[in-house]
Motif scaffolding. Structure first.
Motif, short mmCIF file in Angstrom:
data_model
loop_
_atom_site.label_atom_id
_atom_site.label_comp_id
_atom_site.label_asym_id
_atom_site.label_seq_id
_atom_site.Cartn_x
_atom_site.Cartn_y
_atom_site.Cartn_z
N MET A 64 0.80 -1.22 0.00
CA MET A 64 0.00 0.00 0.00
C MET A 64 0.83 1.27 0.00
SD MET A 64 -3.00 -1.07 2.73
CE MET A 64 -3.70 0.57 2.78
N TYR A 65 1.84 1.32 0.85
CA TYR A 65 2.53 2.59 1.11
C TYR A 65 3.92 2.70 0.49
CZ TYR A 65 -1.27 3.25 4.40
OH TYR A 65 -2.52 3.39 4.96
N TRP A 66 4.39 1.64 -0.16
CA TRP A 66 5.69 1.74 -0.81
C TRP A 66 5.60 1.36 -2.28
CZ3 TRP A 66 9.64 -1.32 -3.03
CH2 TRP A 66 10.87 -0.67 -3.17
N ILE A 67 5.01 0.19 -2.56
CA ILE A 67 4.98 -0.29 -3.95
C ILE A 67 4.00 0.52 -4.80
CG2 ILE A 67 4.42 -2.27 -5.41
CD1 ILE A 67 5.41 -4.08 -3.15
N VAL A 68 2.80 0.80 -4.27
CA VAL A 68 1.81 1.57 -5.05
C VAL A 68 2.32 2.97 -5.38
CG1 VAL A 68 -0.48 2.64 -4.95
CG2 VAL A 68 -0.20 0.25 -4.30
N PRO A 69 2.79 3.76 -4.40
CA PRO A 69 3.29 5.10 -4.76
C PRO A 69 4.54 5.06 -5.65
CG PRO A 69 2.87 4.95 -2.40
CD PRO A 69 2.82 3.55 -2.93
N ARG A 70 5.39 4.06 -5.46
CA ARG A 70 6.67 4.03 -6.17
C ARG A 70 6.53 3.52 -7.60
NH1 ARG A 70 11.90 4.25 -4.24
NH2 ARG A 70 13.50 3.33 -5.56
N TYR A 71 5.60 2.58 -7.83
CA TYR A 71 5.52 1.96 -9.15
C TYR A 71 4.16 2.11 -9.84
CZ TYR A 71 9.85 -0.28 -7.68
OH TYR A 71 11.13 -0.50 -7.25
N PHE A 72 3.05 2.02 -9.06
CA PHE A 72 1.74 2.06 -9.73
C PHE A 72 1.39 3.47 -10.19
CE2 PHE A 72 -2.86 2.44 -9.91
CZ PHE A 72 -3.20 1.34 -10.66
N HIS A 73 1.49 4.46 -9.30
CA HIS A 73 1.11 5.83 -9.68
C HIS A 73 1.98 6.39 -10.81
CE1 HIS A 73 -1.93 5.82 -6.74
NE2 HIS A 73 -1.20 6.10 -5.68
N PRO A 74 3.30 6.10 -10.83
CA PRO A 74 4.09 6.54 -11.99
C PRO A 74 3.87 5.69 -13.24
CG PRO A 74 5.47 6.30 -10.02
CD PRO A 74 4.17 5.62 -9.74
#
Length: 329
Positions: free
Chosen positions: A56-66
């Motif tokens: 939720m707080y590392w993989i999603v912001p780091r890879y999904f949103h970009p």
């Protein structure tokens, strides 16, 4: 409530309830001693919590949103596999009666938990982003509307003061009456037009004062036919929408012997209609019979009545016609 969400207290309460349920379940269904149940569920929650929160707080912001979707998929699979291995490894080491299918069971549980939590996170982020964008667009629209209205006022002031100046030289008594009307118009602009909408009756009164002022200034040089149908009442519109077209008609009025301005306001079937026509002199092709006030009101209509208005302008060599209709709520 904001404090609760700020410090993730609701997460803690969830994991406490989650642990209590599975400890109770393990004791009753699997006949595990209390100590073993607490130990097993504690390691389970540590592994599954790490799996969920990393996603939720590392993989999603780091890879999904970009939009690095390949890296996102690989990171999620690695996250699930590592956390599953941690849970299964601890259980195989500490407890003796663990079936070989336990790893598959943990893998399935972590997969459901991780993807469920990530889906909630993505949806929540999308809702927050949309709300933030909507607020930003709304603030930008409000700033633009204030800017457009501020541009409109100096344009009106110039025309009105110039009219009074002409009257002072021709007829001081009439100029005094005109100045009183001008004072009412300024009061309307400064103090009554700061709301999003205003009763149509006040807008009509403002138009009446302006047209009366222009009649005094131009005298018999123009034939004015101004009609407001009885049906035009009991609704509100954005302030100062119509005056720009009226100002434009007087500004570009023809200078020949037969000069006219026809103005009609009516309401039919929940639609407000405004029509104005004026005679005009022929102009060079590159010059149009419109000014900054009319440009601004077009933009205000786009912002205030999207898909709710129709504006048609006919500019011929001898006359200028504006047709405006607004669908009332």
């Amino acid at each position: 409530m904001n404090l609760l969400y700020r410090y993730k207290v609701h997460h803690i309460l969830f994991w406490i309830a989650y642990a209590f349920f599975w400890i109770t379940f393990s004791m009753k269904m699997n006949h595990m001693p209390l100590g073993n149940a607490i130990l097993s569920i504690s390691f389970w929650i540590m592994g599954q919590g790490a799996c969920v929160y990393l996603g939720m707080y590392w993989i999603v912001p780091r890879y999904f949103h970009p939009r690095n979707y390949w890296k996102f998929a690989l990171a999620i699979m690695l996250d699930i596999l590592v956390c599953t291995s941690f849970i299964a490894g601890i259980h195989f080491t500490i407890f003796t009666r663990i079936p070989h299918s336990f790893f598959s069971y943990v893998l399935m549980a972590n997969t459901y938990a991780a993807f469920g939590a990530i889906a909630v996170k993505i949806i929540k982020d999308k809702v927050v982003a949309d709300r933030r964008n909507n607020q930003a667009e709304k603030h930008q629209m409000q700033h633009e509307l204030r800017f457009l209205r501020a541009q409109m006022n100096p344009h009106f002031l110039f025309n009105a003061i110039n009219s009074i100046y002409v009257l002072i030289r021709k007829d001081p008594e009439t100029a005094a009456q005109t100045l009183a009307k001008f004072s009412d118009m300024m009061r309307y602009q400064l103090y009554e037009c700061n709301t999003e909408v205003i009763p149509i009756e006040k807008e009509i009164a403002y138009l009446n004062d302006y047209i009366a002022l222009e009649k005094l200034r131009k005298g018999n040089a123009v034939q004015i036919n101004y009609e407001v149908k009885e049906s035009v009442k009991d609704f509100s519109i954005a302030p100062l929408l119509l005056i720009a077209f009226v100002e434009n008609a007087f500004k570009y009025l023809s200078t020949g012997p037969e000069n006219y301005i026809h103005i009609l306001l009516e309401q039919q079937n929940n639609t407000f209609a405004f029509r104005i026509e004026n005679s005009k002199d022929e102009m060079p092709a590159q010059q149009e019979a419109g000014g900054i006030g009319q440009i601004n009101v077009k933009r205000r209509l786009e912002l205030l009545y999207p898909h709710q208005h129709k504006l048609k302008i006919y500019d011929s060599p001898k006359k200028y016609i504006v047709l405006l209709s607004i669908q009332l709520a």
